[in-house]
Design a protein around this motif. Structure first.
Motif: not given
Length: 266
Positions: A95-112
């Motif tokens: 879930a935290m992307l430590r042991h999984h890498r999605p094949r689609k690009p992942v974009i983070a949108a960070v507020e706060g």
């Protein structure tokens, strides 16, 4: 679409938006959130109509890290979440992307706040947008803890080692501008607009050939620790088959005909 009480899933065109939704706790990670994230990544991978993923948080925060009480199951609704973790003890790391890498690009949108486990999960994303007042940091050492979400391995590979070690060893907060200066994030935008910018980037990705996008992402990561000669050889293995696809022919044809391409993942 899936989701849980702490993780919402919605579509914006060809983009799947996963929203950490526990604003009263600054989106601290809980079992419902982790289960929702895990299932969201798998949903995006399984659905060929999804071309990109945006990860964001509700209520003006991204993620303030792990909620230890919730992880232990105290005061958490839903026995099924504990059952999921028992069935797959690796679920929280996926879930935290430590042991999984999605094949689609992942974009983070960070507020706060994007601190502790939030900054660790951020390192599993591909492109990162931060609002001006966003805060980053790995606070674990200040609490006598270890950032076991992957940061001692990944952070020095993503930003210069001196900056990685300072962040890891001091446990101090970093502003969005500092995070951009050391390369942890790529864009700093006005408060309240991080999601808009992330969706704008996603739309640009979505307009490209999906087979090409996924092959490029895979090549970048799988060659990262190779020697240059081995990496170049591996790149050809990934790259040449893309040229034989119908999408590649469509891209060239659309350029010649001065029209938008229509890609069919073929």
């Amino acid at each position: 679409m899936g989701g849980t009480e702490h993780l919402t899933v919605q579509r914006e065109g060809a983009t799947l938006v996963l929203t950490l939704n526990r604003p009263q706790a600054r989106n601290a990670l809980s079992l419902p959130m982790l289960v929702g994230l895990h299932d969201g990544w798998l949903e995006a991978d399984a659905d060929d109509s999804v071309r990109s993923i945006v990860l964001t948080g509700a209520g003006g925060s991204f993620c303030s890290g792990m909620d230890l009480k919730a992880l232990a199951g105290n005061g958490m609704a839903g026995e099924e979440y504990r059952d999921r973790l028992k069935a797959d003890p690796d679920l929280h790391w996926k879930a935290m992307l430590r042991h999984h890498r999605p094949r689609k690009p992942v974009i983070a949108a960070v507020e706060g706040y994007c601190v502790a486990g939030g900054t660790e999960m951020l390192q599993g994303t591909d492109i990162r947008v931060a609002a001006e007042s966003a805060t980053f940091g790995l606070f674990e050492v200040k609490r006598g803890l270890f950032p076991i979400g992957g940061s001692t391995v990944r952070l020095p590979r993503q930003i210069p080692r001196t900056h990685a070690l300072e962040m890891l060893l001091t446990g101090r907060p970093y502003s969005a501008r500092e995070a951009a200066a050391i390369g942890l994030v790529g864009h700093v935008v006005p408060d309240g607009t991080a999601l808009t910018k992330a969706l704008e980037i996603a739309e640009r990705i979505n307009s490209c050939g999906p087979l090409a996008v996924e092959a490029v992402k895979a090549s970048v990561y799988e060659t990262a620790e190779m020697t240059e000669s081995d990496g170049l050889a591996a790149e050809l293995t990934r790259g040449w088959p893309v040229f034989d696809t119908a999408d590649a022919k469509e891209g060239a044809r659309a350029f010649a005909e001065k029209r938008p391409p229509v890609y069919r993942r073929a």
